[in-house]
Design an enzyme around this catalytic site. Structure first.
Site, mmCIF file in Angstrom:
data_model
loop_
_atom_site.group_PDB
_atom_site.id
_atom_site.type_symbol
_atom_site.label_atom_id
_atom_site.label_comp_id
_atom_site.label_asym_id
_atom_site.label_seq_id
_atom_site.Cartn_x
_atom_site.Cartn_y
_atom_site.Cartn_z
ATOM 1 N N LEU A 1 58.130 37.062 -20.688
ATOM 2 C CA LEU A 1 57.737 37.882 -19.536
ATOM 3 C C LEU A 1 58.854 37.811 -18.522
ATOM 4 O O LEU A 1 59.409 36.733 -18.291
ATOM 5 C CB LEU A 1 56.431 37.359 -18.922
ATOM 6 C CG LEU A 1 55.998 37.984 -17.584
ATOM 7 C CD1 LEU A 1 55.438 39.387 -17.820
ATOM 8 C CD2 LEU A 1 54.958 37.116 -16.872
ATOM 9 N N ASP B 1 48.377 41.709 -1.116
ATOM 10 C CA ASP B 1 48.002 41.911 0.279
ATOM 11 C C ASP B 1 46.688 41.204 0.589
ATOM 12 O O ASP B 1 45.791 41.154 -0.257
ATOM 13 C CB ASP B 1 47.868 43.413 0.554
ATOM 14 C CG ASP B 1 47.796 43.724 2.046
ATOM 15 O OD1 ASP B 1 48.188 42.870 2.855
ATOM 16 O OD2 ASP B 1 47.344 44.830 2.393
ATOM 17 N N ASN C 1 46.283 37.928 2.328
ATOM 18 C CA ASN C 1 46.183 36.467 2.491
ATOM 19 C C ASN C 1 45.658 36.090 3.873
ATOM 20 O O ASN C 1 44.764 35.241 4.005
ATOM 21 C CB ASN C 1 47.557 35.816 2.291
ATOM 22 C CG ASN C 1 48.037 35.870 0.857
ATOM 23 O OD1 ASN C 1 47.262 36.086 -0.062
ATOM 24 N ND2 ASN C 1 49.329 35.669 0.666
ATOM 25 N N GLY C 2 46.217 36.722 4.909
ATOM 26 C CA GLY C 2 45.811 36.404 6.269
ATOM 27 C C GLY C 2 44.369 36.777 6.544
ATOM 28 O O GLY C 2 43.615 36.023 7.178
ATOM 29 N N GLU D 1 60.301 43.971 6.410
ATOM 30 C CA GLU D 1 59.585 44.100 7.676
ATOM 31 C C GLU D 1 58.876 42.798 8.058
ATOM 32 O O GLU D 1 58.570 42.567 9.236
ATOM 33 C CB GLU D 1 58.564 45.240 7.602
ATOM 34 C CG GLU D 1 59.160 46.625 7.510
ATOM 35 C CD GLU D 1 59.607 46.995 6.099
ATOM 36 O OE1 GLU D 1 59.288 46.246 5.153
ATOM 37 O OE2 GLU D 1 60.293 48.030 5.954
ATOM 38 N N ARG E 1 46.085 31.130 8.854
ATOM 39 C CA ARG E 1 46.700 32.059 7.904
ATOM 40 C C ARG E 1 47.443 31.322 6.796
ATOM 41 O O ARG E 1 47.488 31.794 5.652
ATOM 42 C CB ARG E 1 47.661 32.999 8.646
ATOM 43 C CG ARG E 1 46.983 33.996 9.563
ATOM 44 C CD ARG E 1 48.003 34.839 10.325
ATOM 45 N NE ARG E 1 48.789 35.672 9.447
ATOM 46 C CZ ARG E 1 48.415 36.890 9.027
ATOM 47 N NH1 ARG E 1 47.254 37.397 9.394
ATOM 48 N NH2 ARG E 1 49.211 37.589 8.246
ATOM 49 N N ARG F 1 57.317 39.155 11.726
ATOM 50 C CA ARG F 1 56.115 38.374 11.991
ATOM 51 C C ARG F 1 56.446 37.197 12.917
ATOM 52 O O ARG F 1 57.609 36.859 13.110
ATOM 53 C CB ARG F 1 55.514 37.867 10.678
ATOM 54 C CG ARG F 1 54.912 38.969 9.829
ATOM 55 C CD ARG F 1 54.180 38.416 8.624
ATOM 56 N NE ARG F 1 53.527 39.469 7.863
ATOM 57 C CZ ARG F 1 52.703 39.242 6.851
ATOM 58 N NH1 ARG F 1 52.447 38.000 6.470
ATOM 59 N NH2 ARG F 1 52.141 40.254 6.207
ATOM 60 N N HIS G 1 47.860 31.939 2.656
ATOM 61 C CA HIS G 1 49.116 32.063 1.914
ATOM 62 C C HIS G 1 49.175 31.032 0.776
ATOM 63 O O HIS G 1 49.660 31.337 -0.321
ATOM 64 C CB HIS G 1 50.303 31.890 2.860
ATOM 65 C CG HIS G 1 50.446 32.994 3.867
ATOM 66 N ND1 HIS G 1 50.405 34.336 3.518
ATOM 67 C CD2 HIS G 1 50.635 32.958 5.219
ATOM 68 C CE1 HIS G 1 50.565 35.067 4.600
ATOM 69 N NE2 HIS G 1 50.700 34.261 5.641
#
Length: 246
Positions: A132, A21, A23-24, A68, A34, A72, A38
């Protein structure tokens, strides 16, 4: 005991999940678009994968794009999908060389055909790797995942392959996108927000939560190590009293 008489270091959490959470907000604080935030966030993904692998984490799950997030602005969604294409085209070979297995969970049907093809190629190429498991949640929502599992179970009941009396937590788990992975031991969220935002709702029932004030583009190996140290300082009781086993 180790050769120098000290106890061995605690084992790392097997599965770490991260809500990436900020980036913007990182970009806005610097007067940048923005998209720049990102792009820097993608660099943090690379660093997090390398750090998790070197620290002995076996599963790393990243919240890349929520169901969600489709709400945007169209231009931002287009930019994010462009970055996703770039990441899948440029990073798959390196992940494969490093022995990383790539997994994608979420509503793939909402992604474009070319992105789905890149995902299929990446999962196929890296499917046999074991160093991984990197899982990226794209077009993902925890409630949607549980609803998807409930629908699959209902269809199996209607088909007669599952007895309703036998439906239990294990039944639900087997029908989740993450059915072949252990639940997260540690959930990290950056940017100072203290909520899990519809991410791995079923799987994180007993995860330890660590919230970090830094925005995701500033997340570093030191932050991951700090979160793991905090995790080791907690007593995981899974609903039992202190001092008792699960």
């Amino acid at each position: 005991m180790s050769m120098d008489g000290l106890p061995p270091p605690p084992a790392p959490p097997v599965h770490v999940a991260i809500i990436m959470d900020g980036n913007g907000r990182w970009a806005k604080a610097r007067g940048m678009p923005r998209l720049v935030g990102h792009k820097r966030g993608v660099e943090s993904v690379r660093d997090a994968v390398k750090a998790a692998q070197s620290l002995g984490v076996r599963y790393l799950t990243l919240y890349g794009f929520s169901s969600e997030n489709w709400r945007r602005p169209e231009a931002e969604v287009k930019d994010l999908m462009g970055l996703l294409r770039l990441y899948l085209r440029s990073e798959i070979a390196e992940l494969h060389r490093e022995g990383v297995r790539l997994r994608i969970i979420g509503q793939r049907s909402r992604l474009s055909d070319d992105i789905r093809a890149l995902i299929d190629n990446g999962e196929r190429l890296t499917g046999g790797n074991h160093s991984l498991t990197l899982t990226i949640a794209l077009s993902y929502g925890g409630r949607d995942e549980i609803a998807h599992a409930a629908k699959a179970i209902a269809e199996a009941v209607r088909a007669g392959t599952i007895d309703p009396a036998d439906v239990d937590e294990d039944t639900v788990t087997r029908h989740l996108f993450t059915h072949d992975m252990p639940d997260p031991d540690l959930l990290i969220r950056t940017s100072g927000e203290k909520r899990i935002s519809n991410f791995l709702l079923w799987q994180c029932a007993y995860a330890e939560l660590v919230f970090i004030d830094k925005h995701w583009p500033d997340f570093s190996r030191d932050d991951l190590e700090s979160a793991i140290r905090e995790y080791h300082g907690r007593e995981r009781r899974f609903g039992a009293s202190a001092g008792t086993s699960r």
